[in-house]
Write a protein that holds these residues in place. Structure first.
Motif, PDB file in Angstrom:
ATOM      1  N   LYS A 213       0.845  -1.195   0.000  1.00 48.22           N
ATOM      2  CA  LYS A 213       0.000   0.000   0.000  1.00 48.22           C
ATOM      3  C   LYS A 213       0.877   1.241   0.000  1.00 48.22           C
ATOM      4  CE  LYS A 213      -3.877  -0.033   2.120  1.00 48.22           C
ATOM      5  NZ  LYS A 213      -4.953  -0.057   3.156  1.00 48.22           N
ATOM      6  N   GLN A 214       0.639   2.114  -0.979  1.00 47.37           N
ATOM      7  CA  GLN A 214       1.378   3.369  -1.074  1.00 47.37           C
ATOM      8  C   GLN A 214       0.527   4.500  -0.507  1.00 47.37           C
ATOM      9  OE1 GLN A 214       3.894   5.101  -4.559  1.00 47.37           O
ATOM     10  NE2 GLN A 214       1.833   5.861  -4.891  1.00 47.37           N
ATOM     11  N   HIS A 215       1.101   5.251   0.417  1.00 46.34           N
ATOM     12  CA  HIS A 215       0.448   6.406   1.019  1.00 46.34           C
ATOM     13  C   HIS A 215       1.117   7.662   0.461  1.00 46.34           C
ATOM     14  CE1 HIS A 215      -1.205   3.588   4.072  1.00 46.34           C
ATOM     15  NE2 HIS A 215      -0.028   3.004   3.915  1.00 46.34           N
ATOM     16  N   ALA A 216       0.334   8.557  -0.127  1.00 46.71           N
ATOM     17  CA  ALA A 216       0.894   9.725  -0.794  1.00 46.71           C
ATOM     18  C   ALA A 216       0.199  10.992  -0.320  1.00 46.71           C
ATOM     19  CB  ALA A 216       0.767   9.597  -2.312  1.00 46.71           C
ATOM     20  N   VAL A 217       0.982  12.075  -0.234  1.00 40.79           N
ATOM     21  CA  VAL A 217       0.481  13.410   0.071  1.00 40.79           C
ATOM     22  C   VAL A 217       0.798  14.287  -1.132  1.00 40.79           C
ATOM     23  CG1 VAL A 217       0.573  15.368   1.652  1.00 40.79           C
ATOM     24  CG2 VAL A 217       0.901  13.042   2.533  1.00 40.79           C
ATOM     25  N   VAL A 218      -0.243  14.858  -1.748  1.00 37.31           N
ATOM     26  CA  VAL A 218      -0.102  15.608  -2.995  1.00 37.31           C
ATOM     27  C   VAL A 218      -0.475  17.057  -2.751  1.00 37.31           C
ATOM     28  CG1 VAL A 218      -0.833  15.771  -5.410  1.00 37.31           C
ATOM     29  CG2 VAL A 218      -0.624  13.531  -4.308  1.00 37.31           C
ATOM     30  N   ASP A 219       0.322  17.975  -3.302  1.00 34.02           N
ATOM     31  CA  ASP A 219       0.056  19.398  -3.171  1.00 34.02           C
ATOM     32  C   ASP A 219      -1.108  19.803  -4.062  1.00 34.02           C
ATOM     33  OD1 ASP A 219       1.228  22.037  -2.033  1.00 34.02           O
ATOM     34  OD2 ASP A 219       0.946  22.470  -4.172  1.00 34.02           O
ATOM     35  N   ASP A 220      -1.831  20.838  -3.650  1.00 34.39           N
ATOM     36  CA  ASP A 220      -3.026  21.253  -4.367  1.00 34.39           C
ATOM     37  C   ASP A 220      -2.727  22.117  -5.579  1.00 34.39           C
ATOM     38  OD1 ASP A 220      -6.055  21.588  -4.437  1.00 34.39           O
ATOM     39  OD2 ASP A 220      -5.419  23.677  -4.279  1.00 34.39           O
ATOM     40  N   VAL A 221      -1.572  22.796  -5.628  1.00 34.58           N
ATOM     41  CA  VAL A 221      -1.332  23.787  -6.671  1.00 34.58           C
ATOM     42  C   VAL A 221      -1.204  23.120  -8.035  1.00 34.58           C
ATOM     43  CG1 VAL A 221       0.205  25.625  -7.446  1.00 34.58           C
ATOM     44  CG2 VAL A 221      -0.238  25.319  -5.006  1.00 34.58           C
ATOM     45  N   ILE A 241      -1.658   8.474   8.531  1.00 32.43           N
ATOM     46  CA  ILE A 241      -1.887   9.786   7.954  1.00 32.43           C
ATOM     47  C   ILE A 241      -1.215  10.894   8.755  1.00 32.43           C
ATOM     48  CG2 ILE A 241      -4.145   9.861   9.089  1.00 32.43           C
ATOM     49  CD1 ILE A 241      -5.065  11.782   6.914  1.00 32.43           C
ATOM     50  N   LEU A 242      -1.290  10.833  10.073  1.00 31.00           N
ATOM     51  CA  LEU A 242      -0.690  11.882  10.884  1.00 31.00           C
ATOM     52  C   LEU A 242       0.837  11.871  10.755  1.00 31.00           C
ATOM     53  CD1 LEU A 242      -2.876  11.553  14.103  1.00 31.00           C
ATOM     54  CD2 LEU A 242      -3.145  13.163  12.214  1.00 31.00           C
TER      55      LEU A 242
END
Length: 468
Positions: A213-221, A241-242
């Motif tokens: 499982k890959q957990h990713a945080v993506v920027d909104d811009v 997530i935290l």
């Protein structure tokens, strides 16, 4: 007049660089404008012997070969090196001339093993900081999501694993133990070729598969990937997530203002953790599951008095502490005289017990807020779908992340880091290409009007008449 082309090419040498044969808008040409790996040699120097052994492959050339494979969607080393034999763009991007022999595919495997996953994570983090420096990512509004990646194993490699030691029992006891483990969910399957992969699925109507499982945080811009990490497939999204948001803030150097996620992250501990960090959570809260005729939402929790009040006004006192909260128990004589006892109690219970999870008040606030989402919050959650989920789809469709290339958690982490780094470089190159087209026009795209900035190439700003 019918033309004719001689196919016998007798020339042995060409004048100039291979770059002259490549179009300006080729993906590797565009990424090369923003890529500077001059720092890499010093970063990995401690892994090599300085006065003994054969000369190794240049670290920059090795990393460029890996990145080229992920950028063009050729993620297997053997196929990549076979393609590089005839692909001028890959040869030029990695720095190999037509007369030079390419390394063996096994050399890239040994280099990954020598460097380790943490080195590749630092390479990925450099792309994040470069995107922030270039202004195409801010790190203030982020989208969090996870995706399953099929492990590189066959169905024939799966065997049943008994949690209870089968060797310690015999006869009927073994049969009973096996039957019990099936009922309690402790009877699992594991792959003999890749034990790190665990069984998971992304839908109730789909079968379990060995996955990561890959957990990713993506920027909104512009969809820059700010953080990525890989776990086994059975790890729940809410558990990480935290930690991933803290890692994102540390990498970007920017405090996160708003974080979006889907309902799979709607846990009380997640809402509470985001509140303590001052992060606005745009996460649709789930309603209480209807496990009883008198559900949990009919009970009122008072965090100041630390008691729970039932629908009939009776007090439930705090009891045993659980991993994710605490149990509250009513008195048996109160439940015995209650007119709702037949609906509220199971046949074998004499008193009602409810479990209040940690940060339960934060979950209640999130549910009330979900009913009053503004138009901006609804629009932001829609952006989450095509920003975060769009990255996973792009990585799986174009960059080979639909299936693990190699086995083992560390190898899967390296694949994830290289994929995210390739996507960020592609984002950075696209922004630079648009700026070059605006500043220089179609004539001056290859004029070399560039300067180094934080390890990457950025175009010079247009000068006014007085400055020129």
């Amino acid at each position: 007049m019918l033309g004719h082309k001689e196919r016998d090419q007798g020339e042995l040498f060409i004048t100039g660089s291979l770059r002259q044969l490549l179009p300006d808008d080729h993906i590797l040409v565009r990424v090369d404008r923003v890529l500077d790996l001059s720092w890499l040699r010093g970063a990995v120097a401690d892994l090599y012997c300085h006065d003994n052994g054969r000369p190794g492959i240049d670290p920059e050339a090795a990393l460029r070969l890996m990145l080229a494979g992920f950028l063009v969607g050729i993620v297997h080393d053997r196929r990549l090196l076979r393609e590089a034999q005839v692909n001028l763009a890959i040869r030029w991007f990695a720095g190999y001339g037509l007369h030079e022999a390419l390394p063996d595919h096994s050399s890239l495997t040994r280099i990954r093993q020598r460097w380790g996953a943490d080195r590749f994570r630092s390479i990925f983090e450099r792309t994040v900081r470069a995107c922030i420096t270039a202004g195409i990512a801010k790190g203030e509004v982020v989208h969090v999501d996870a995706s399953l990646i099929r492990a590189d194993v066959s169905w024939e490699s799966l065997v049943a694993r008994h949690v209870e030691g089968v060797a310690e029992v015999n006869g009927d006891e073994a049969t009973i133990s096996q039957r019990n483990t099936k009922k309690t969910g402790r009877y699992k399957k594991v792959s003999t070729t890749d034990p790190d992969a665990t069984m998971a699925t992304n839908g109730r109507n789909r079968r379990l598969e060995p996955t990561y499982k890959q957990h990713a945080v993506v920027d909104d811009v512009r969809g820059v990937v700010l953080d990525v990490e890989v776990t086994t497939g059975e790890v729940n999204e809410g558990q990480v997530i935290l930690e991933r948001l803290d890692a994102t803030a540390a990498t970007s150097g920017q405090a996160i203002v708003t974080a979006t996620a889907d309902a799979g992250y709607a846990y009380a501990k997640v809402y509470g953790g985001l509140e303590r960090r001052g992060i606005d959570a745009v996460i649709p809260a789930k309603a209480d599951p209807m496990r009883s005729a008198v559900p949990l939402r009919r009970f009122r929790f008072d965090p100041h008095r630390d008691v729970v009040t039932c629908p009939q006004g009776k007090i439930l006192s705090p009891g045993k502490v659980h991993n994710h909260g605490r149990f509250f128990v009513a008195r048996a004589r109160d439940c015995k005289a209650c007119p709702m006892a037949k609906l509220c109690l199971s046949p074998r219970r004499s008193a009602r017990t409810v479990m209040i999870s940690t940060d339960y008040p934060a979950l209640l606030r999130a549910r009330r807020r979900r009913e009053r989402w503004s138009a901006d919050e609804k629009h932001l959650y829609q952006r989450h779908r095509w920003r975060s989920e769009g990255f996973h789809g792009e990585a799986k469709t174009w960059h080979g992340l639909a299936r693990a290339v190699r086995r083992g958690l560390q190898n899967m982490r390296i694949q994830s880091f290289l994929t995210a780094a390739a996507v960020n470089l592609k984002r950075l190159a696209a922004a630079l290409w648009m700026l070059l087209c605006w500043l220089l026009g179609p004539v001056g795209r290859s004029s070399g009007k560039e300067h180094r900035c934080d390890g990457f190439l950025m175009p010079r700003r247009r000068l006014g008449p007085a400055s020129a």
